[in-house]
Design a protein around this motif. Structure first.
Motif, PDB file in Angstrom:
ATOM      1  N   GLU A 175       0.836  -1.211   0.000  1.00  0.00           N
ATOM      2  CA  GLU A 175       0.000   0.000   0.000  1.00  0.00           C
ATOM      3  C   GLU A 175       0.865   1.254   0.000  1.00  0.00           C
ATOM      4  OE1 GLU A 175      -3.231   0.197  -0.309  1.00  0.00           O
ATOM      5  OE2 GLU A 175      -3.588  -1.966  -0.280  1.00  0.00           O
ATOM      6  N   ALA A 176       1.875   1.266  -0.856  1.00  0.00           N
ATOM      7  CA  ALA A 176       2.769   2.414  -0.933  1.00  0.00           C
ATOM      8  C   ALA A 176       2.054   3.590  -1.601  1.00  0.00           C
ATOM      9  CB  ALA A 176       4.024   2.052  -1.708  1.00  0.00           C
ATOM     10  N   SER A 177       2.260   4.774  -1.058  1.00  0.00           N
ATOM     11  CA  SER A 177       1.683   5.992  -1.616  1.00  0.00           C
ATOM     12  C   SER A 177       2.707   7.103  -1.510  1.00  0.00           C
ATOM     13  CB  SER A 177       0.390   6.380  -0.895  1.00  0.00           C
ATOM     14  OG  SER A 177       0.646   6.650   0.468  1.00  0.00           O
ATOM     15  N   ILE A 178       2.617   8.055  -2.430  1.00  0.00           N
ATOM     16  CA  ILE A 178       3.564   9.160  -2.498  1.00  0.00           C
ATOM     17  C   ILE A 178       2.791  10.468  -2.470  1.00  0.00           C
ATOM     18  CG2 ILE A 178       3.584   9.210  -5.025  1.00  0.00           C
ATOM     19  CD1 ILE A 178       6.705   9.716  -2.876  1.00  0.00           C
ATOM     20  N   ARG A 179       3.330  11.459  -1.802  1.00  0.00           N
ATOM     21  CA  ARG A 179       2.770  12.797  -1.811  1.00  0.00           C
ATOM     22  C   ARG A 179       3.905  13.799  -1.699  1.00  0.00           C
ATOM     23  NH1 ARG A 179       1.512  14.293   3.819  1.00  0.00           N
ATOM     24  NH2 ARG A 179       2.040  12.547   5.171  1.00  0.00           N
ATOM     25  N   ALA A 180       3.609  15.038  -2.103  1.00  0.00           N
ATOM     26  CA  ALA A 180       4.633  16.075  -2.135  1.00  0.00           C
ATOM     27  C   ALA A 180       4.049  17.378  -1.611  1.00  0.00           C
ATOM     28  CB  ALA A 180       5.177  16.262  -3.551  1.00  0.00           C
ATOM     29  N   LYS A 181       4.913  18.179  -0.978  1.00  0.00           N
ATOM     30  CA  LYS A 181       4.534  19.465  -0.413  1.00  0.00           C
ATOM     31  C   LYS A 181       5.534  20.522  -0.883  1.00  0.00           C
ATOM     32  CE  LYS A 181       1.153  18.459   2.635  1.00  0.00           C
ATOM     33  NZ  LYS A 181      -0.153  19.162   2.727  1.00  0.00           N
ATOM     34  N   THR A 210      -6.077  10.768 -10.156  1.00  0.00           N
ATOM     35  CA  THR A 210      -6.011   9.652 -11.107  1.00  0.00           C
ATOM     36  C   THR A 210      -5.565   8.348 -10.467  1.00  0.00           C
ATOM     37  OG1 THR A 210      -3.751  10.271 -11.732  1.00  0.00           O
ATOM     38  CG2 THR A 210      -5.560  11.239 -13.008  1.00  0.00           C
ATOM     39  N   GLY A 211      -5.119   8.381  -9.207  1.00  0.00           N
ATOM     40  CA  GLY A 211      -4.650   7.175  -8.538  1.00  0.00           C
ATOM     41  C   GLY A 211      -3.199   6.848  -8.799  1.00  0.00           C
ATOM     42  N   ASP A 212      -2.481   7.741  -9.505  1.00  0.00           N
ATOM     43  CA  ASP A 212      -1.061   7.486  -9.780  1.00  0.00           C
ATOM     44  C   ASP A 212      -0.190   7.653  -8.552  1.00  0.00           C
ATOM     45  OD1 ASP A 212      -1.671   6.992 -12.406  1.00  0.00           O
ATOM     46  OD2 ASP A 212      -1.303   9.052 -13.067  1.00  0.00           O
ATOM     47  N   ASP A 213      -0.747   8.224  -7.483  1.00  0.00           N
ATOM     48  CA  ASP A 213       0.043   8.368  -6.263  1.00  0.00           C
ATOM     49  C   ASP A 213       0.126   7.073  -5.473  1.00  0.00           C
ATOM     50  OD1 ASP A 213      -2.672   8.454  -5.695  1.00  0.00           O
ATOM     51  OD2 ASP A 213      -2.385   9.610  -3.873  1.00  0.00           O
ATOM     52  N   ARG A 214      -0.668   6.066  -5.804  1.00  0.00           N
ATOM     53  CA  ARG A 214      -0.574   4.740  -5.181  1.00  0.00           C
ATOM     54  C   ARG A 214       0.348   3.877  -6.030  1.00  0.00           C
ATOM     55  NH1 ARG A 214      -6.019   6.194  -4.484  1.00  0.00           N
ATOM     56  NH2 ARG A 214      -6.651   5.112  -6.370  1.00  0.00           N
ATOM     57  N   LEU A 215       1.439   3.458  -5.433  1.00  0.00           N
ATOM     58  CA  LEU A 215       2.544   2.863  -6.179  1.00  0.00           C
ATOM     59  C   LEU A 215       2.626   1.365  -5.971  1.00  0.00           C
ATOM     60  CD1 LEU A 215       5.295   5.487  -5.249  1.00  0.00           C
ATOM     61  CD2 LEU A 215       3.627   5.597  -7.096  1.00  0.00           C
ATOM     62  N   PHE A 216       3.058   0.677  -7.025  1.00  0.00           N
ATOM     63  CA  PHE A 216       3.478  -0.717  -6.942  1.00  0.00           C
ATOM     64  C   PHE A 216       4.990  -0.708  -7.082  1.00  0.00           C
ATOM     65  CE2 PHE A 216       3.957  -4.986  -9.094  1.00  0.00           C
ATOM     66  CZ  PHE A 216       3.823  -5.700  -7.926  1.00  0.00           C
ATOM     67  N   LEU A 217       5.659  -0.508  -5.953  1.00  0.00           N
ATOM     68  CA  LEU A 217       7.079  -0.180  -5.943  1.00  0.00           C
ATOM     69  C   LEU A 217       7.928  -1.444  -5.984  1.00  0.00           C
ATOM     70  CD1 LEU A 217       8.810   2.369  -5.893  1.00  0.00           C
ATOM     71  CD2 LEU A 217       8.909   2.184  -3.418  1.00  0.00           C
ATOM     72  N   VAL A 218       7.966  -2.069  -7.146  1.00  0.00           N
ATOM     73  CA  VAL A 218       8.834  -3.229  -7.353  1.00  0.00           C
ATOM     74  C   VAL A 218      10.146  -2.798  -7.994  1.00  0.00           C
ATOM     75  CG1 VAL A 218       9.024  -5.487  -8.466  1.00  0.00           C
ATOM     76  CG2 VAL A 218       6.834  -4.727  -7.530  1.00  0.00           C
ATOM     77  N   HIS A 222       4.644  15.320 -11.803  1.00  0.00           N
ATOM     78  CA  HIS A 222       3.668  16.365 -11.435  1.00  0.00           C
ATOM     79  C   HIS A 222       3.453  17.253 -12.642  1.00  0.00           C
ATOM     80  CE1 HIS A 222       1.790  19.855  -9.667  1.00  0.00           C
ATOM     81  NE2 HIS A 222       2.853  20.608  -9.950  1.00  0.00           N
ATOM     82  N   GLU A 223       2.241  17.249 -13.167  1.00  0.00           N
ATOM     83  CA  GLU A 223       1.921  18.079 -14.322  1.00  0.00           C
ATOM     84  C   GLU A 223       1.767  19.532 -13.888  1.00  0.00           C
ATOM     85  OE1 GLU A 223      -1.745  18.779 -17.471  1.00  0.00           O
ATOM     86  OE2 GLU A 223      -1.533  16.837 -16.452  1.00  0.00           O
ATOM     87  N   ILE A 224       2.512  20.428 -14.542  1.00  0.00           N
ATOM     88  CA  ILE A 224       2.464  21.847 -14.218  1.00  0.00           C
ATOM     89  C   ILE A 224       1.310  22.471 -14.997  1.00  0.00           C
ATOM     90  CG2 ILE A 224       3.766  24.010 -14.196  1.00  0.00           C
ATOM     91  CD1 ILE A 224       6.314  22.419 -14.081  1.00  0.00           C
ATOM     92  N   ASN A 225       0.184  22.621 -14.329  1.00  0.00           N
ATOM     93  CA  ASN A 225      -0.999  23.218 -14.931  1.00  0.00           C
ATOM     94  C   ASN A 225      -1.402  24.463 -14.133  1.00  0.00           C
ATOM     95  OD1 ASN A 225      -2.072  22.055 -12.603  1.00  0.00           O
ATOM     96  ND2 ASN A 225      -2.868  20.278 -13.706  1.00  0.00           N
ATOM     97  N   GLN A 226      -2.635  24.934 -14.358  1.00  0.00           N
ATOM     98  CA  GLN A 226      -3.084  26.155 -13.696  1.00  0.00           C
ATOM     99  C   GLN A 226      -3.185  25.998 -12.186  1.00  0.00           C
ATOM    100  OE1 GLN A 226      -6.700  27.442 -15.519  1.00  0.00           O
ATOM    101  NE2 GLN A 226      -5.739  27.963 -17.479  1.00  0.00           N
ATOM    102  N   ASN A 281       0.199  18.106  -6.600  1.00  0.00           N
ATOM    103  CA  ASN A 281      -0.552  16.947  -7.085  1.00  0.00           C
ATOM    104  C   ASN A 281       0.378  16.017  -7.867  1.00  0.00           C
ATOM    105  OD1 ASN A 281      -2.498  15.149  -7.836  1.00  0.00           O
ATOM    106  ND2 ASN A 281      -3.531  16.520  -9.275  1.00  0.00           N
ATOM    107  N   VAL A 282       0.558  14.818  -7.365  1.00  0.00           N
ATOM    108  CA  VAL A 282       1.377  13.804  -8.046  1.00  0.00           C
ATOM    109  C   VAL A 282       0.512  12.611  -8.462  1.00  0.00           C
ATOM    110  CG1 VAL A 282       3.595  14.423  -7.029  1.00  0.00           C
ATOM    111  CG2 VAL A 282       2.052  12.924  -5.767  1.00  0.00           C
TER     112      VAL A 282
END
Length: 422
Positions: A233-239, A265-273, A280-284, A260-261
């Motif tokens: 249940e690996a997850s990533i976040r950024a500040k 979309t659920g891409d922050d939940r990782l299958f870290l094998v 991180h998409e640079i949007n508005q 937002n990483v």
């Protein structure tokens, strides 16, 4: 800064009059903290330039020290966590001291019972029934306390049934000894099995990069797991850590903003094998929306990345942290691939984990790129009219240029006529 520069100039002029072999050392006066805080904010770049202080270090430790904590009693109310958070040398010292003090305390009580009953005066008297057989001093009382609390029971010193106070003390020491054992052994077990060491095998790339991905400007960094046992249940976040000032004039130091990483979309939940590149998409909605390549080195910001998950072997929650300051964000680079297909398996080359290579990336901000793209997609009427206006401007410039050339020619002809008359 103006005062300092004037003083430096005066000292420099004086030093020029002295011998060259005896240089003068200029010591700038040290201002108090309040005076330094009251300096004007619009100072020169040289005076304002300073080293960026990290909020989170590269190894994940927070660079924050708690001072002037008056409610220290709160540490004692949570004594278990306090002991677990202590360093190993203090933890081992407390472990040894608790057992030693407990044995000495109950050994002293056993000796006092024997002394008050008169057992010390009837040593070797077969007609006398002591409270504890073969207890003839404080040392033997201390050894009996150790045997009782640790349930060793050598069988040489035995409590008799003629001593009710000794029986009560035996019950109290047995219960308290079990509590002490459970508490201290529990602390040591949690201390040993802490998942902090598991975080040592979770690695982050040394640098973060900004480049184009799928036609969009993205901020990226790489994470990897060195162990074969995976993080569940690996997850990533950024500040984003950056000071800001509100519209009302309130200054907020070290303001935290979510980056937002892939939360939606659920891409922050990782299958870290294998190592993964987090994007991180640079949007508005991104805090980097108006930052260009030229402006990035001028920003005083820090990106804190946090990787969380459960250790597969123990089921305990693990957290690994790292950070990136502006000097560690590379504009126009990508990460070198580390995954290759071998005979029947995939191999990860961690020698290239931190390596990057330069790629063609626009130097404009994401906002400027979006404006350029929107202009290119405007309706035909706008483009035709703009082209007509541009064509009219070009014709006007050409007419003005031709008029200037004609005037110059007329002037040259007039000069020639005058010379001929002379």
């Amino acid at each position: 800064c103006f005062v300092f520069s004037m003083a430096a100039n005066v000292l420099e002029e004086d030093s020029m009059e002295q011998d060259i072999e005896s240089p003068v050392t200029i010591h700038q006066p040290k201002l108090p903290k309040q005076a330094r805080e009251d300096l004007p904010k619009n100072i020169s770049k040289e005076c304002a330039k300073r080293k960026i202080q990290r909020y989170v270090r590269k190894d994940g430790k927070c660079n924050v020290h708690h001072g002037n904590v008056r409610e220290t009693y709160r540490y004692l109310t949570d004594i278990f966590t306090t002991l677990v958070d202590l360093k190993w040398r203090f933890n081992l010292l407390i472990f040894v001291m608790v057992y030693t003090v407990t044995w000495l305390f109950f050994g002293m009580i056993w000796w006092l019972i024997a002394y008050m009953r008169g057992d010390m005066d009837h040593i070797g008297d077969s007609t006398w029934t002591p409270c504890v057989s073969n207890l003839n001093g404080f040392v033997s009382a201390f050894l009996f306390s150790i045997e009782t609390e640790t349930t060793i029971g050598y069988g040489y010193r035995v409590i008799t049934d003629k001593c009710p106070e000794g029986i009560i003390l035996l019950l109290v020491q047995s219960v308290l000894g079990s509590i002490v054992n459970a508490f201290m052994v529990g602390c040591m077990f949690v201390k040993i099995s802490q998942p902090k060491k598991r975080a040592e095998t979770l690695v982050f790339s040394t640098n973060a990069v900004i480049s184009m991905r799928d036609g969009k400007l993205c901020l990226m960094f790489r994470v990897g797991d060195l162990r074969n046992s995976h993080i569940v249940e690996a997850s990533i976040r950024a500040k984003l850590i950056k000071s800001k000032q509100t519209k009302e004039g309130e200054f907020i130091p070290l303001n935290q903003t979510d980056i937002n990483v892939g939360y939606y979309t659920g891409d922050d939940r990782l299958f870290l094998v294998s190592p993964l590149i987090i994007s991180h998409e640079i949007n508005q909605q991104s805090p980097f929306w108006e930052i260009s390549k030229a402006q990035l080195p001028k920003e005083e910001l820090e990106i804190v990345v946090i990787l969380e998950g459960m250790v597969e072997a123990t089921g305990m929650t693990c957290q690994a942290r790292s950070s990136y300051i502006t000097s560690e964000i590379l504009w126009g680079y990508r990460f070198t691939p580390v995954l290759t297909l071998e005979d029947g398996f995939y191999e990860v080359d961690y020698n290239s984990f931190h390596e990057t290579y330069e790629t063609n990336t626009p130097v404009y901000s994401a906002k400027e790129l979006a404006e350029m793209a929107s202009r290119a997609e405007l309706p035909l009427t706008w483009s035709v009219s703009s082209k007509l206006d541009q064509h009219a401007e070009l014709e006007t410039e050409e007419e003005e240029k031709n008029q200037e050339d004609q005037n110059e020619r007329n002037g040259d002809v007039a000069n020639l006529e005058n010379e001929s008359k002379v």
